[in-house]
Design an enzyme around this catalytic site. Structure first.
Site, PDB file in Angstrom:
ATOM      1  N   ALA A 169       0.834  -1.203   0.000  1.00 26.76           N
ATOM      2  CA  ALA A 169       0.000   0.000   0.000  1.00 26.76           C
ATOM      3  C   ALA A 169       0.862   1.244   0.000  1.00 26.76           C
ATOM      4  CB  ALA A 169      -0.922  -0.004   1.218  1.00 26.76           C
ATOM      5  N   CYS A 170       0.290   2.326  -0.519  1.00 28.69           N
ATOM      6  CA  CYS A 170       0.918   3.653  -0.461  1.00 28.69           C
ATOM      7  C   CYS A 170      -0.176   4.647  -0.115  1.00 28.69           C
ATOM      8  CB  CYS A 170       1.630   3.982  -1.774  1.00 28.69           C
ATOM      9  SG  CYS A 170       0.572   4.017  -3.233  1.00 28.69           S
ATOM     10  N   GLY A 171      -0.244   5.782  -0.800  1.00 35.73           N
ATOM     11  CA  GLY A 171      -1.286   6.753  -0.530  1.00 35.73           C
ATOM     12  C   GLY A 171      -2.532   6.551  -1.366  1.00 35.73           C
TER      13      GLY A 171
ATOM     14  N   GLY B 118      -2.210   4.075  -4.581  1.00 33.66           N
ATOM     15  CA  GLY B 118      -2.061   2.825  -5.308  1.00 33.66           C
ATOM     16  C   GLY B 118      -0.966   2.819  -6.341  1.00 33.66           C
TER      17      GLY B 118
END
Length: 488
Positions: free
Chosen positions: A435-437, A439
């Site tokens: 995960a990131c902010g 995708g």
């Protein structure tokens, strides 16, 4: 295009009372100064209308499309191209402007550039034809850094501060190695205090701004005044040099690997280009042969399209404002690159984002995209891309920057910045959720993991807040000090 012509920053923040002087400075900026913002790299270049059909360009990048368009609209010829320092995050466009427009390149003598330029030292002035440009030695971000003070009949209009004084901060001082970070931070202290002695109404026009990995705090303001910075910049508010150094060094986060190469490239001078370099169309067989010969596929399509089907081993870097940053962070500039693009994506944008950071081994793009690859009978890989409510109960890997992770992350999350992941793929657990902010970076991370042999990788379509809401959790935070540039 990732560049925009930004008129709003010229509406400078309130300065201390100065009557006609303030009005003159604001009026000059509104009428004669055109900031050109590269949102992806977080930098501003400037085009100054000198009032006689000529212009001054400051810290122009190699991708000159926006600057050339602005000059054409105002019927200007770029007569001078000034660089505040040897840039590490982009290739300078000064040499190209000298070739295209006959511009005189203005740069520090201490930079020892290997191409024709007017070498300036501290206090040297250049007559621009009414206006004057005075060089101020402001080392810290680099050894040879100059700021350029713009004067009209002796009146200070504004100062192009490059990577010295920036809005509410100062640029990083660790680009020449950890052993010199404190020394340069102390030089930065002296440079900022020198600039702070200018009249308070003087406009501050930095190169590095929010989003730059040369270090700037998050925020929307890209220009300021000396007076405003004396009131709001926490580094200028430091009570002494040691405190300044501690604050600045504590704010330094990671930065892209390609920064280590571009300073010398800019000293030598980038090659002259005669237009947008080509990106040839390659059939599936040619792409397969390039891969077998050590080439790398970079898939620039939206992440949902990559997830649905991609060439095995391809690296996902979605074509967006931050494309150049991640290309330069994750791949060497010596690897031949072939691109997979989607419908409606601009090949010229791919080329310019690569070239502006010195990536020129562009072999081509897959003609007709993934359908052509599949029609040729070649295999495809897929990656699970799911919303937070459908994420399986598996280990959670957060690949955002340290400051983002510190501001709020899923409890128990493993944290590895995307820029470090390629060296630590073995540390990622099996069956991981990445995960990131939003995708995009997570899909890049997943493609790195898959290329290293991981299977059953899932990418979160969303961010930590989405995951926490879907699973009834509260995000954890940690004290990570000053932000270093925000989400990328």
């Amino acid at each position: 295009m990732e560049y925009r012509t930004n008129r709003e920053p010229c509406a400078l923040p309130p300065a201390p009372p100065g009557g006609q002087i303030v009005e003159d400075i604001v009026g000059f900026a509104e009428d004669h100064l055109i900031p050109l913002v590269d949102e992806g790299l977080g930098n501003s270049a400037y085009l100054v209308d000198l009032g006689d059909g000529r212009a001054l360009a400051v810290d122009a990048g190699r991708d000159l499309r926006a600057l050339d368009a602005a000059a054409r609209r105002r019927r200007l010829t770029v007569a001078y191209a000034a660089d505040t320092h040897l840039h590490a995050d982009f290739l300078s466009g000064a040499v190209q402007l000298a070739h295209d427009a006959g511009a005189t390149v203005l740069a520090s003598a201490a930079g020892q550039r290997a191409f024709p330029h007017r070498a300036l030292g501290d206090g040297d002035e250049v007559d621009l034809g009414g206006l004057r440009l005075r060089a101020l030695a402001t080392p810290g971000h680099t050894d040879e850094h100059l700021s350029f003070l713009l004067l009209d009949e002796g009146q200070e209009l504004g100062v192009f501060t490059g990577g010295s004084l920036i809005v509410d901060s100062a640029a990083r001082t660790d680009l020449l190695g950890a052993e010199r970070t404190e020394e340069l931070a102390r030089a930065q202290y002296r440079s900022l205090h020198r600039l702070a002695m200018l009249p308070e109404a003087t406009a501050v026009w930095p190169t590095h701004g929010a989003g730059s990995f040369c270090s700037a705090p998050p925020g929307t303001e890209r220009t300021s005044t000396i007076g405003a910075q004396k009131q709001t910049n926490p580094l200028l508010a430091a009570p002494d040099e040691d405190t300044f150094v501690r604050r600045l060094v504590a704010s330094l986060g990671s930065y892209p690997a390609y920064f280590a190469r571009l300073t010398e490239h800019n000293r030598r001078g980038p090659a002259i280009l005669t237009g947008t370099p080509p990106l040839p169309a390659l059939d599936a067989g040619q792409v397969k042969a390039l891969i077998a010969d050590g080439g790398q596929v970079v898939d620039v399509r939206p992440v949902a399209e990559f997830a649905a089907g991609h060439i095995p081993g391809a690296l996902s870097i979605q074509l967006r404002e931050q494309f150049a940053t991640w290309l330069g962070w994750l791949l060497p500039d010596t690897t031949p690159l072939v691109f997979v693009v989607g419908d409606g994506q601009d090949l010229a944008e791919v080329v310019w984002q690569a070239y502006k950071i010195g990536y020129e081994r562009l072999s081509g793009h897959l003609a007709d995209g993934m359908p052509a690859w599949l029609e040729a009978g070649h295999p495809r890989a897929t990656t699970a891309f799911v919303t937070a409510d459908r994420v399986p109960a598996r280990p959670y890997l957060d690949v955002r920057q340290e400051t983002e992770y510190a501001a709020g992350h899923v409890p128990g999350a493993l944290h590895l910045e995307l820029g470090d992941l390629a060296r630590h793929t073995a540390d990622a657990p099996a069956g991981v959720v990445v995960a990131c902010g939003h995708g995009e970076r997570a899909m890049t991370a997943a493609s790195l993991l898959e290329r290293a042999g991981h299977t059953d990788v899932t990418v979160l379509d969303g961010g930590p807040a989405d995951y926490a809401a879907a699973h009834g959790l509260r995000l954890d935070t940690v004290d990570a000090g000053t932000a270093d540039g925000g989400a990328r």
